[in-house]
Scaffold this active site. Structure first.
Site, PDB file in Angstrom:
ATOM      1  N   SER A 109       0.829  -1.213   0.000  1.00 41.73           N
ATOM      2  CA  SER A 109       0.000   0.000   0.000  1.00 41.73           C
ATOM      3  C   SER A 109       0.858   1.255   0.000  1.00 41.73           C
ATOM      4  O   SER A 109       1.908   1.309   0.644  1.00 41.73           O
ATOM      5  CB  SER A 109      -0.880   0.004   1.256  1.00 41.73           C
ATOM      6  OG  SER A 109      -1.496   1.259   1.407  1.00 41.73           O
ATOM      7  N   TYR A 131      -3.013   5.242  -4.780  1.00 42.61           N
ATOM      8  CA  TYR A 131      -4.320   5.897  -4.835  1.00 42.61           C
ATOM      9  C   TYR A 131      -4.166   7.136  -5.711  1.00 42.61           C
ATOM     10  O   TYR A 131      -3.052   7.617  -5.926  1.00 42.61           O
ATOM     11  CB  TYR A 131      -4.777   6.326  -3.445  1.00 42.61           C
ATOM     12  CG  TYR A 131      -5.227   5.196  -2.547  1.00 42.61           C
ATOM     13  CD1 TYR A 131      -6.343   4.428  -2.867  1.00 42.61           C
ATOM     14  CD2 TYR A 131      -4.558   4.912  -1.356  1.00 42.61           C
ATOM     15  CE1 TYR A 131      -6.776   3.415  -2.030  1.00 42.61           C
ATOM     16  CE2 TYR A 131      -4.995   3.896  -0.518  1.00 42.61           C
ATOM     17  CZ  TYR A 131      -6.099   3.154  -0.854  1.00 42.61           C
ATOM     18  OH  TYR A 131      -6.525   2.154  -0.038  1.00 42.61           O
ATOM     19  N   THR A 157      -5.743   1.677  -7.078  1.00 37.76           N
ATOM     20  CA  THR A 157      -7.004   1.479  -6.359  1.00 37.76           C
ATOM     21  C   THR A 157      -7.801   2.766  -6.426  1.00 37.76           C
ATOM     22  O   THR A 157      -7.307   3.818  -5.994  1.00 37.76           O
ATOM     23  CB  THR A 157      -6.740   1.117  -4.883  1.00 37.76           C
ATOM     24  OG1 THR A 157      -5.865  -0.003  -4.840  1.00 37.76           O
ATOM     25  CG2 THR A 157      -8.029   0.794  -4.148  1.00 37.76           C
ATOM     26  N   LYS A 255      -7.618  -2.136  -9.365  1.00 37.47           N
ATOM     27  CA  LYS A 255      -8.246  -2.879  -8.259  1.00 37.47           C
ATOM     28  C   LYS A 255      -9.556  -2.203  -7.884  1.00 37.47           C
ATOM     29  O   LYS A 255      -9.598  -0.983  -7.764  1.00 37.47           O
ATOM     30  CB  LYS A 255      -7.282  -2.875  -7.067  1.00 37.47           C
ATOM     31  CG  LYS A 255      -7.796  -3.495  -5.787  1.00 37.47           C
ATOM     32  CD  LYS A 255      -6.662  -3.598  -4.764  1.00 37.47           C
ATOM     33  CE  LYS A 255      -7.144  -4.148  -3.441  1.00 37.47           C
ATOM     34  NZ  LYS A 255      -7.782  -3.126  -2.607  1.00 37.47           N
ATOM     35  N   HIS A 279     -13.056  -3.380  -1.860  1.00 39.07           N
ATOM     36  CA  HIS A 279     -12.222  -2.840  -0.786  1.00 39.07           C
ATOM     37  C   HIS A 279     -12.541  -3.529   0.547  1.00 39.07           C
ATOM     38  O   HIS A 279     -12.548  -2.917   1.615  1.00 39.07           O
ATOM     39  CB  HIS A 279     -12.425  -1.328  -0.658  1.00 39.07           C
ATOM     40  CG  HIS A 279     -11.172  -0.566  -0.367  1.00 39.07           C
ATOM     41  ND1 HIS A 279     -10.564   0.247  -1.289  1.00 39.07           N
ATOM     42  CD2 HIS A 279     -10.390  -0.510   0.736  1.00 39.07           C
ATOM     43  CE1 HIS A 279      -9.476   0.786  -0.747  1.00 39.07           C
ATOM     44  NE2 HIS A 279      -9.350   0.322   0.474  1.00 39.07           N
TER      45      HIS A 279
END
Ligand SMILES: Cc1cc2nc3c(=O)[nH]c(=O)nc-3n(C[C@H](O)[C@H](O)[C@H](O)COP(=O)(O)O)c2cc1C
Length: 397
Positions: A109, A131, A157, A255, A279
Site C-alpha cells: 500500500s 491511490y 485502487t 483494483k 475494498h
C-alpha cells in the site's frame, strides 16, 4: 513455528488477533462501511457455493502454481495491499518475508508504514499500490520511485468514497503518536502486554507517517495530511488511468472493479489485470459480494486481462471457488493481518499454509491435477447467486 503460536484456521488467528491487539487497532482491521452488509456478504456468499466432488481418480500430487502479472507464484494467493496498521512493528517487512518464504507476491500500500525500498529487499515480487492522490505530477514521482526501487507491477485502487460512517463506531486513528496519545491509549494497550512489549522493544511507537507518499527530499507526511490531500484531489478519469498505464509501461492492475462495463473500459485503458474487489466492504456498503460479481466480469474480459478477486477469502476452498468461477488468483487482506497480529511473520506464513493445504485438499476432492483445471462444473451455484453488474437488464442473471 512453536506449537503454542501455530493455528489451524484463519478464524483462530482472528480470535488471537482480537485477544492480542488494543481494541482500536483490532477495530481498524475488522471495520467496514455503514452497516457492514458488503463485508458480511463477501464472506458469507462463499458458503452458498457447493462442490461437486469426484470419488475416484484423484492424482497423487497437485500443482498449485500460477503466474500473476508476470510473476511466478507457488500458490494462487497473493498479499493484498493494506495501509495504516499498527499490528506489528515489522509490519509490511514481516509480511514481505512471509510471502517470499511461501513463494508468493505482495501488493504494498502507498499508505504502508515501511518504505518500499525496505519491503522490496525482503520480497522482490512486489506490486506497488497507488491511490489517486495529489494529481499527475505527484503520482508520477511516486511511481518513478517505485520503479527505481524495483517494483515489478503497479496496482491502482480507485474504489474509495471517503465514507467513514460505521454503525459499530469508527476506530479513531490518532493524528500523531506523541506522549499525549500514548497516555490516552494506554488503558487499552495496558491490557495487551504482548503487543505493547513488541513495540517497547523497538523503542519506536507505531508509525503514523506514510513514507511512500514522501515528495522528493522530504520525509513521509503524517497519515492525516496525506489523507487530506487525497480528499481534495479530483478523482481520476479513464484518460488518467490510461495515462498512468502508459507512464508505468509494465504490468498494471486496476483494483476495485465490480461491473462488466467498467471491466471493459479498463481493458480499453490498456490494463493487464483487474481485481474484482469492493475494498473488503470498506467502500460503498450494499455492493454485492465480490464472488457474486466475478463470473460476469470473468466471462466478459477474462480472455483479455488477468482477472483476480479479493474480499472475504478465509480458507483454501474459497480460493478454489473463486478460481472455478474464473479468477486467475486471489488476494487476501484481513486473513494475513490477523496472522500478523497473532504471530508476526510466522503467523502470515501460517495463513498462507492454511490456504495452500485447503486449496490442495479441495483439488484432490475435485479430482484435479492443477489449479488451472478448475471450472464451473466443479461447483454447485444456486440460482440467483450471480450478480451481473453493469450489463443491459436483459442480460441479468
Ligand atoms: C485494514 C485495511 C486496510 C486496507 N488498506 C488498503 C490500502 O491501503 N490500499 C488498498 O488498495 N486496499 C486496502 N484495503 C483493502 C484490501 O486490499 C482488500 O481489498 C480487502 O482487505 C480484501 O478483503 P478481505 O479483508 O476480506 O480479504 C485495506 C483493507 C483493510 C482491512
Amino acid at each position: 513455528m512453536a506449537r503454542d503460536t501455530w493455528f489451524e484456521t484463519v478464524a483462530i488467528a482472528q480470535r488471537r488477533a482480537q485477544r492480542r491487539l488494543p481494541k482500536s487497532v483490532y477495530a481498524a482491521l475488522i471495520a467496514a462501511s455503514e452497516r457492514g452488509v458488503t463485508a458480511a456478504d463477501n464472506v458469507e456468499a462463499f458458503s452458498e457455493l457447493g462442490f461437486a466432488p469426484h470419488v475416484v481418480g484423484a492424482v497423487e500430487k497437485r500443482d498449485l502454481s500460477t503466474t500473476v502479472m508476470g510473476q511466478d507464484i507457488s500458490l494462487p494467493v497473493i498479499i493484498s495491499p493494506t495501509g495504516v496498521q499498527a499490528v506489528d512493528p515489522d509490519g509490511e517487512v514481516a509480511v514481505a518475508r512471509a510471502a517470499a518464504a511461501r513463494g508468493t507476491a505482495m501488493g504494498l500500500s502507498s499508505f504502508a508504514s515501511k518504505p518500499i525500498e525496505e519491503v522490496i529487499a525482503a520480497n522482490p515480487k512486489l506490486f506497488f499500490q497507488v491511490y489517486w492522490l495529489g494529481g499527475r505530477d505527484a503520482i508520477a514521482e511516486r511511481v518513478e520511485r517505485a520503479r527505481a526501487a524495483g517494483a515489478v507491477g503497479l496496482i491502482v485502487t480507485t474504489d474509495w468514497t471517503f465514507s467513514h460512517g460505521r454503525d459499530w463506531g469508527s476506530p479513531k486513528i490518532p493524528e500523531q503518536m506523541n506522549l499525549g496519545t500514548i497516555l490516552r491509549l494506554s488503558p487499552q494497550a495496558i491490557t495487551r502486554p504482548g503487543w505493547l512489549w513488541k513495540y517497547a522493544k523497538t523503542l519506536r511507537p507505531p508509525n503514523l507517517r506514510v513514507p511512500n507518499q514522501a515528495r522528493k527530499g522530504e520525509p513521509g507526511p503524517p497519515f492525516f495530511s496525506a489523507y487530506g490531500e487525497w480528499m481534495t484531489t479530483p478523482p481520476p478519469t479513464w484518460e488518467d488511468i490510461a495515462w498512468l498505464r502508459e507512464l508505468w509501461g509494465g504490468p498494471f492492475m486496476l483494483k476495485g472493479v465490480m461491473r462488466v462495463d467498467d471491466a471493459k473500459r479498463a481493458v480499453d485503458a490498456g490494463v493487464s489485470a483487474i481485481s474484482v474487489s469492493n475494498h473488503g466492504g470498506n467502500n460503498l456498503d450494499g455492493t454485492p459480494a465480490t464472488i457474486r460479481a466475478l463470473p460476469a466480469v470473468a466471462d466478459a474480459v477474462g480472455d483479455q486481462v488477468e482477472v483476480l478477486l479479493d474480499g472475504g477469502i478465509r480458507r483454501g476452498s474459497d480460493v478454489v471457488k473463486a478460481m472455478a468461477l474464473g479468477a486467475r488468483a486471489v488476494m487476501i487482506g484481513r486473513a494475513y493481518l490477523w496472522g500478523l497480529a497473532a504471530a508476526g511473520q510466522a503467523g502470515v506464513e501460517n495463513v498462507l499454509d492454511i490456504m495452500r493445504s485447503g486449496i490442495d485438499s479441495a483439488l484432490m476432492g475435485l479430482g484435479h491435477a492443477a489449479v488451472r483445471d478448475l471450472g464451473r462444473d466443479d461447483l454447485v451455484v444456486p440460482p440467483e447467486f450471480v450478480r451481473a453488474l453493469g450489463v443491459p437488464a436483459a442480460d441479468h442473471r
